[in-house]
Design an enzyme around this catalytic site. Structure first.
Site, PDB file in Angstrom:
ATOM      1  CG  HIS A  36      38.713  38.820  32.834  1.00  0.00           C
ATOM      2  ND1 HIS A  36      40.070  38.820  33.108  1.00  0.00           N
ATOM      3  CD2 HIS A  36      38.178  40.009  33.574  1.00  0.00           C
ATOM      4  CE1 HIS A  36      40.045  39.756  34.326  1.00  0.00           C
ATOM      5  NE2 HIS A  36      39.180  40.380  34.519  1.00  0.00           N
ATOM      6  CE  LYS A  50      41.321  41.136  31.113  1.00  0.00           C
ATOM      7  NZ  LYS A  50      42.523  42.056  31.175  1.00  0.00           N
ATOM      8  CG  PHE A  74      35.006  41.839  41.389  1.00  0.00           C
ATOM      9  CD1 PHE A  74      34.961  42.758  40.395  1.00  0.00           C
ATOM     10  CD2 PHE A  74      34.202  40.854  41.407  1.00  0.00           C
ATOM     11  CE1 PHE A  74      34.033  42.435  39.291  1.00  0.00           C
ATOM     12  CE2 PHE A  74      33.552  40.739  40.477  1.00  0.00           C
ATOM     13  CZ  PHE A  74      33.253  41.480  39.553  1.00  0.00           C
ATOM     14  CG  HIS A 119      41.946  45.320  33.806  1.00  0.00           C
ATOM     15  ND1 HIS A 119      42.463  43.963  34.072  1.00  0.00           N
ATOM     16  CD2 HIS A 119      40.472  45.040  34.296  1.00  0.00           C
ATOM     17  CE1 HIS A 119      41.564  43.332  35.017  1.00  0.00           C
ATOM     18  NE2 HIS A 119      40.481  43.892  34.944  1.00  0.00           N
ATOM     19  CD  GLU A 152      42.461  49.849  31.806  1.00  0.00           C
ATOM     20  OE1 GLU A 152      43.608  49.320  31.663  1.00  0.00           O
ATOM     21  OE2 GLU A 152      41.574  48.960  31.168  1.00  0.00           O
ATOM     22  CB  CYS A 169      40.773  40.449  37.687  1.00  0.00           C
ATOM     23  SG  CYS A 169      39.184  39.345  37.699  1.00  0.00           S
TER      24      CYS A 169
END
Length: 405
Positions: free
Chosen positions: A335, A330, A394, A301, A312, A161
């Site tokens: 996402h 988002k 990931f 993110h 985060e 991502c």
């Protein structure tokens, strides 16, 4: 500042709309766009954020639609807008000096699923001869090269991502090295398929609550329970600042710094201290020669998952800026996976250009562990000089892009 590159063109096709202006309007409205998805009936989760209906054949041509996966089609739509926005004429440029770098996490997963179903139902003769030219992840940059006669460096980045953000960072390096004069860079993803979505659901990564779909994606909210999958593409046209100024180009923002790290911790979970995220942000600031405390805005993110948002938020707090305003778009778009870093980089550039921070949708009760100024409810007009766009993926990938007005 001599390491800065200019963003001279932006193209967007996302759940928030087709084109920059439609995207900006809906992002600033701050309303979630998730909805029940009839194509996910039977999957382990049935809501998504899809791109509004568009006629791909009209934009990229019927023949191109027939032989390309949707993730390529989305990228071609975004690239067309970006090149036009930059005021460049591909018929007149030196293609050998034009590079393309596009990120994608999944590639042509829709084609893969379709062809697998045809193999099971019809045998080997049911599988299309175009299976690989449609599905391979590198085909997006290859197709864009054909479209624009770009014979320079041609790459696809795959950092889950963070892929779209990685692509933009790599593109900047190509410009600074002198390998290219223009780079089309960004990310694309069209992986809203039953099998792919079910995989995320089985991991426990997707929203699992009972709220209406439009309220499901809720970054930094105390009641978040997972992300909502989306699709889309974002493409930026990048040039050296001196070249952009020489041709009188409009500059949306300048990409000043790029930081990339890996947690080296876990396949899917972020490092609990957020060290990798913090390091990526600090590296981007150091690369730009901008003190971290001078960062006024972070487009996070912010996936709406329990672990990512808390980790985060802790990392951003450690930057030491007392006036940093944070948002996660988002909440509106869901996402978009490998496209997210590029789409959100575009939103960050627009925030700088328009001196406005979009709100975080569905933030009703801030998580008590999140000790940040999260913009919510309505857009915030503010004087912005520097803004970070964060992405993670990931595998432990972290990317931070520092933009300046």
């Amino acid at each position: 500042m001599n390491r800065a590159v200019a963003v001279t063109g932006i193209g967007l096709i996302t759940p928030a709309g087709i084109g920059v202006e439609e995207n900006w309007e809906r992002i600033c409205e701050g309303r979630g766009l998730a909805a029940k998805d009839p194509e996910l009936v039977g999957a382990a989760a049935d809501i998504s954020c899809r791109v509004p209906t568009f006629d791909a054949a009209e934009v990229v041509g019927a023949r191109e639609v027939w032989r390309t996966d949707r993730f390529v089609q989305l990228a071609l739509v975004a690239a067309k807008e970006a090149v036009a926005d930059a005021g460049l004429d591909p018929g007149r440029w030196d293609g050998s000096r034009v590079g393309i770098v596009v990120g994608s996490a999944a590639g042509g997963v829709s084609t893969l699923e379709t062809q697998h179903e045809r193999f099971l139902s019809q045998g080997s003769k049911g599988v299309s001869a175009l299976f690989h030219p449609m599905a391979l992840v590198n085909m997006v940059s290859g197709r864009m090269a054909i479209e624009y006669g770009a014979t320079g460096p041609n790459l696809v980045t795959a950092t889950a991502c963070a892929s779209g953000a990685t692509a933009i960072g790599v593109a900047r390096d190509l410009l600074l090295s002198g390998a290219c004069d223009v780079v089309l860079a960004g990310g694309t993803e069209a992986a809203v398929t039953p099998t792919f979505v079910t995989g995320f659901a089985r991991m426990g990564a997707l929203y699992s609550g009972t709220l209406p779909p439009e309220q499901a994606s809720r970054p930094f909210d105390a009641n978040r329970s997972g992300f909502v999958i989306g699709e889309g593409a974002g493409i930026l046209v990048l040039e050296r600042v001196s070249d952009a100024h020489a041709r009188g180009a409009h500059v949306w923002a300048r990409l000043l710094g790029y930081g990339a790290t890996c947690d080296a911790h876990h396949a899917t979970s972020p490092h609990p201290t957020g060290q990798g995220i913090e390091d990526a942000m600090r590296l981007a600031c150091r690369d730009a020669g901008v003190p971290p405390q001078d960062v006024q805005h972070v487009n996070a993110h912010g996936t709406s998952t329990r672990l990512n948002d808390a980790t985060e938020a802790s990392a951003i707090a450690l930057l030491g800026s007392q006036r940093v305003a944070v948002t996660s778009t988002k909440g509106v778009t869901g996402h978009t996976l490998g496209a997210a870093g590029a789409v959100e980089a575009a939103y960050t550039a627009l925030s700088l250009a328009r001196q406005t921070i979009p709100p975080t949708a569905n933030l009703d009760q801030l998580d008590s562990e999140v000790r940040l100024d999260i913009v919510s409810e309505s857009p915030r007009a503010v004087a912005l000089d520097h803004a970070l766009s964060n992405s993670s993926g990931f595998g432990g990938h972290n990317v931070s892009l520092l933009f300046g007005a």
